[in-house]
Design an enzyme around this catalytic site. Structure first.
Site, PDB file in Angstrom:
ATOM      1  N   HIS A 117      40.940  36.226  40.890  1.00  8.86           N
ATOM      2  CA  HIS A 117      39.992  37.173  40.591  1.00  8.86           C
ATOM      3  C   HIS A 117      39.714  37.277  38.929  1.00  8.86           C
ATOM      4  CE1 HIS A 117      41.414  39.161  44.275  1.00  8.86           C
ATOM      5  NE2 HIS A 117      40.397  39.722  44.272  1.00  8.86           N
TER       6      HIS A 117
ATOM      7  N   LYS B 113      40.494  42.430  36.328  1.00 11.95           N
ATOM      8  CA  LYS B 113      41.470  43.078  37.265  1.00 11.95           C
ATOM      9  C   LYS B 113      42.764  43.389  36.436  1.00 11.95           C
ATOM     10  CE  LYS B 113      42.943  42.400  42.002  1.00 11.95           C
ATOM     11  NZ  LYS B 113      42.138  43.760  42.440  1.00 11.95           N
TER      12      LYS B 113
END
Length: 265
Positions: free
Chosen positions: A152, A156
């Protein structure tokens, strides 16, 4: 004969997912945005949702019109209010809200006896299908090692991702165990040999990666790779809309995003 548009309320309408849903609803004639809820004190409260149209953001459900379904991407307090409205009026609820405490989780669990309810950590239809395929593969190859790799963007906050954990839970259940008993979240130094039956996780963070998940089933001399790559965040909003359309008319109960697909085989 064309059917009437599905009348939806969006809870958490000013958030990132809420705005993505509103953008899709504005151009999709299959749906009608009937109520848009923001948190109390929001700067958007009372403002027009779309310029030139009468609908305005609201901070509660007191003036909500008749609805076919509610889609919730708010927060624990927002979900609690939406759930109470859905229970009072028998409205199906789709939610992606996380971070619930034990009491809120228990309330949500009990609500499934009264309304149709669909909750997911990830509303990508591709991820839902990946979960189904992984469950079948994990059960079919119980001796193969299983590793889950996710990637990600660098902003995040949590790791592994909720989607990676959901995949791990699905695979563990398919093998008759639990993720709590089989997960390995980190490896460093002299770890010793891999524990048979364990499910390993690896995490990548960087750049603007929307979301990538890969499940590796590794046998002797061969490997099966099941993966999904998201390149556009609107897939999650599209999945939530499709889930809401599917949920309308279903019996009370806890439904999964996988249920939206026809059975395989």
């Amino acid at each position: 004969m064309t059917s009437s548009p599905l009348r939806l309320a969006i809870n958490g309408a000013s958030g990132r997912m809420g705005q993505a849903l509103l953008s899709l609803l504005r151009v999709d004639g299959r749906y009608e945005l009937a109520h848009a809820v923001v948190s109390p004190g929001s700067v958007h409260d009372g403002e027009p949702v779309w310029l030139g149209q009468g609908l305005r953001y609201a901070h509660d459900w007191s003036r909500a019109p008749s609805l076919d379904a509610v889609i919730d991407f708010s927060g624990p307090a927002g979900l609690t209010a939406a759930l109470e409205h859905c229970l009072a009026h028998g409205i199906p609820l789709v939610t992606g809200t996380t971070g619930l405490d034990a009491a809120q989780q228990a309330r949500l669990d009990a609500a499934g006896t009264r309304i149709a309810l669909l909750r997911a950590a990830n509303f990508s239809l591709g991820v839902a299908l990946l979960s189904r395929l992984l469950r079948e593969a994990a059960a079919a190859m119980p001796e193969w090692d299983l590793e889950i790799v996710e990637a990600h963007h660098g902003r995040k906050q949590d790791a592994p991702s909720g989607t990676a954990l959901a995949l791990g839970h699905a695979a563990a259940a398919a093998r008759g165990t639990t993720l709590e008993a089989s997960a390995v979240y980190s490896r460093e130094g002299r770890t010793g040999e891999r524990v048979p039956g364990s499910i390993g996780f690896a995490v990548v963070r960087g750049g603007d990666i929307v979301g990538e998940h890969q499940a590796l089933l590794i046998g002797q001399g061969e490997r099966l790779e099941l993966g999904h790559r998201a390149t556009d965040r609107t897939i999650f909003a599209r999945g939530a809309l499709q889930a809401a359309r599917w949920l309308v008319g279903r019996a009370a109960g806890h439904w999964q995003l996988e249920d939206v697909f026809a059975p395989l085989g």
